[in-house]
Design an enzyme around this catalytic site. Structure first.
Site, PDB file in Angstrom:
ATOM      1  N   GLU A  18      82.372  58.569  41.233  1.00 31.40           N
ATOM      2  CA  GLU A  18      81.562  59.441  42.080  1.00 31.40           C
ATOM      3  C   GLU A  18      80.468  58.679  42.827  1.00 31.40           C
ATOM      4  O   GLU A  18      79.495  59.266  43.302  1.00 31.40           O
ATOM      5  CB  GLU A  18      80.942  60.548  41.228  1.00 31.40           C
ATOM      6  CG  GLU A  18      81.964  61.475  40.581  1.00 31.40           C
ATOM      7  CD  GLU A  18      81.316  62.519  39.699  1.00 31.40           C
ATOM      8  OE1 GLU A  18      80.738  63.474  40.237  1.00 31.40           O
ATOM      9  OE2 GLU A  18      81.378  62.367  38.468  1.00 31.40           O
ATOM     10  N   SER A 150      83.167  66.125  40.103  1.00 28.59           N
ATOM     11  CA  SER A 150      83.466  66.286  41.533  1.00 28.59           C
ATOM     12  C   SER A 150      84.942  66.575  41.802  1.00 28.59           C
ATOM     13  O   SER A 150      85.469  66.227  42.851  1.00 28.59           O
ATOM     14  CB  SER A 150      83.028  65.036  42.326  1.00 28.59           C
ATOM     15  OG  SER A 150      81.636  64.887  42.271  1.00 28.59           O
ATOM     16  N   TYR A 220      82.766  68.513  49.552  1.00 27.69           N
ATOM     17  CA  TYR A 220      81.802  67.628  50.195  1.00 27.69           C
ATOM     18  C   TYR A 220      82.023  67.347  51.680  1.00 27.69           C
ATOM     19  O   TYR A 220      81.095  66.954  52.372  1.00 27.69           O
ATOM     20  CB  TYR A 220      81.774  66.276  49.450  1.00 27.69           C
ATOM     21  CG  TYR A 220      81.379  66.408  48.011  1.00 27.69           C
ATOM     22  CD1 TYR A 220      80.069  66.724  47.649  1.00 27.69           C
ATOM     23  CD2 TYR A 220      82.303  66.240  46.987  1.00 27.69           C
ATOM     24  CE1 TYR A 220      79.698  66.860  46.330  1.00 27.69           C
ATOM     25  CE2 TYR A 220      81.937  66.365  45.657  1.00 27.69           C
ATOM     26  CZ  TYR A 220      80.636  66.674  45.341  1.00 27.69           C
ATOM     27  OH  TYR A 220      80.282  66.806  44.029  1.00 27.69           O
ATOM     28  N   ARG A 259      73.777  72.408  35.973  1.00 25.46           N
ATOM     29  CA  ARG A 259      74.491  73.470  36.682  1.00 25.46           C
ATOM     30  C   ARG A 259      75.803  73.737  35.966  1.00 25.46           C
ATOM     31  O   ARG A 259      76.582  72.818  35.728  1.00 25.46           O
ATOM     32  CB  ARG A 259      74.778  73.047  38.123  1.00 25.46           C
ATOM     33  CG  ARG A 259      75.174  74.191  39.041  1.00 25.46           C
ATOM     34  CD  ARG A 259      75.887  73.707  40.290  1.00 25.46           C
ATOM     35  NE  ARG A 259      77.266  73.357  39.992  1.00 25.46           N
ATOM     36  CZ  ARG A 259      77.800  72.161  40.223  1.00 25.46           C
ATOM     37  NH1 ARG A 259      77.080  71.187  40.739  1.00 25.46           N
ATOM     38  NH2 ARG A 259      79.069  71.929  39.914  1.00 25.46           N
ATOM     39  N   ASP A 261      79.504  75.735  35.675  1.00 23.09           N
ATOM     40  CA  ASP A 261      80.564  76.372  36.455  1.00 23.09           C
ATOM     41  C   ASP A 261      81.274  77.406  35.598  1.00 23.09           C
ATOM     42  O   ASP A 261      81.582  77.157  34.428  1.00 23.09           O
ATOM     43  CB  ASP A 261      81.548  75.318  36.954  1.00 23.09           C
ATOM     44  CG  ASP A 261      80.889  74.296  37.877  1.00 23.09           C
ATOM     45  OD1 ASP A 261      79.917  74.674  38.556  1.00 23.09           O
ATOM     46  OD2 ASP A 261      81.340  73.136  37.908  1.00 23.09           O
ATOM     47  N   GLU A 275      82.472  74.066  32.589  1.00 22.86           N
ATOM     48  CA  GLU A 275      81.787  72.803  32.282  1.00 22.86           C
ATOM     49  C   GLU A 275      80.343  72.901  32.735  1.00 22.86           C
ATOM     50  O   GLU A 275      79.953  73.854  33.406  1.00 22.86           O
ATOM     51  CB  GLU A 275      82.474  71.630  32.988  1.00 22.86           C
ATOM     52  CG  GLU A 275      82.510  71.750  34.507  1.00 22.86           C
ATOM     53  CD  GLU A 275      83.301  70.618  35.145  1.00 22.86           C
ATOM     54  OE1 GLU A 275      82.683  69.591  35.466  1.00 22.86           O
ATOM     55  OE2 GLU A 275      84.515  70.765  35.349  1.00 22.86           O
ATOM     56  N   GLY A 281      74.954  67.395  41.976  1.00 19.26           N
ATOM     57  CA  GLY A 281      74.838  66.832  43.316  1.00 19.26           C
ATOM     58  C   GLY A 281      73.615  67.350  44.051  1.00 19.26           C
ATOM     59  O   GLY A 281      73.161  68.471  43.835  1.00 19.26           O
TER      60      GLY A 281
END
Length: 328
Positions: A18, A150, A220, A259, A261, A275, A281
């Site tokens: 990443e 990502s 992205y 954060r 998900d 996760e 990001g």
């Protein structure tokens, strides 16, 4: 305000898969901190030894690294030894959260919902075992490396014939491959700021990706994905998800920010934790700044708040006993 933080290193780049996203995040953070008067400097651990942080008098680190060797407890451990406070979670929470399977085990032990899964270890599984996984988890199946982010190496497998290739691709990136039950429904994400009892969830974002494919490209590099905040979920669902995510954050021992998900089953409306990212990001497409903005927090102010929360697991440093006090 910026002067109170001293000399700050924004760690970006690194050596994970990443790296490209980390450089984008790091540059955004760096410019935001500079705009607030912080004495901030870019620092790429792929190009410089971390020991230089101490030699050059850095007093805090903003970790904008993503993935392995940045989000997995390794850099956090090095900063603990150097005695330099850093943003985000400590060593243990970082090392657990980077591992999607270990995270699931903790969440399940605490009664938190997460999709069913099957672990494959590189070099130990047979083709027959791989092809049998849809019988256990149903189709489609999500296949991904256990310790990448990502959406790198993630595949949505629609048929038995695709399983072997998907597992092979994931195994090329990680020795542990996570095969996960696919939950069809709304995809949402929810950031958390703060530590312990002071932690609080930010607004939930609902993600609507082209053909439901929220992959690396759509995350992205395109503007085709819709991010809905307010999320527009049925009444009562957003606060329930925020409460669940806050518990998921706390049981892992996270601090600073993260954060999570979540997928919501379209039929039962039950949410499932996928996760948690402990160094999310901070790019122009990133979700934590988007959620913070909906809560009235600007990008520069968010960066300042995260830097304010920078800490050490052991502020007093390693405790080494006096050899003379140790009896045989």
């Amino acid at each position: 305000m910026g002067a109170t933080f001293g000399k700050v290193a924004v760690l970006m780049g690194g050596v994970s898969a990443e790296r490209e996203i980390s450089l984008m995040s790091g540059q955004g953070v760096l410019q935001a901190l500079l705009s607030k008067g912080v004495d901030a400097h870019a620092f790429d651990p792929a190009e410089r030894d971390l020991s230089e942080l101490k030699r050059e008098g850095f007093e805090r680190c903003f970790i904008a690294l993503h993935g392995r060797f940045g989000e997995d407890g390794t850099v956090q451990g090095a900063l603990e030894l150097l005695g330099i406070p850093y943003t985000g979670s400590g060593v243990m929470a970082s090392s657990i959260a980077i591992d999607k399977i270990m995270t699931k085990r903790v969440w399940l032990a605490e009664g938190l919902p997460t999709p069913k899964y099957h672990l494959l270890r590189r070099g130990t599984y047979t083709r027959r075992q791989v092809i049998a996984i849809p019988d256990e988890l149903g189709l489609p199946v999500i296949v991904k490396p256990a310790r990448e982010g990502s959406s790198i190496g993630v595949a949505k497998v629609a048929g038995y014939s695709e399983m072997a290739h998907a597992v092979e691709q994931a195994a090329a990136l990680d020795a542990d491959v996570l095969c996960e039950q696919f939950i069809s429904g709304d995809e949402v994400t929810c950031p958390v700021l703060g530590s312990g009892e002071g932690a609080h969830a930010l607004p939930v974002i609902r993600i609507v990706a082209p053909e439901g494919n929220y992959d690396y490209q759509n995350k992205y590099f395109t503007n085709d994905t819709q991010y809905l905040v307010p999320c527009g979920l049925p009444e009562g669902e957003e606060p329930a998800i925020q409460a669940m995510v806050l518990k998921a954050y706390r049981v892992l021992g996270c601090r600073g920010w993260a954060r999570a998900d979540v997928m919501i089953d379209a039929h039962t409306r039950k949410p499932y934790l996928l996760e948690i990212n402990t160094s999310p990001g901070m790019t122009g497409h990133s979700l934590v700044p988007m959620s913070a903005r909906a809560a009235g927090i600007s990008y520069p102010d968010l960066c300042i708040e995260l830097l304010r929360l920078a800490a050490l697991d052991y502020p007093a440093g390693p405790s080494v006993p006096d050899p003379g006090s140790i009896s045989a």
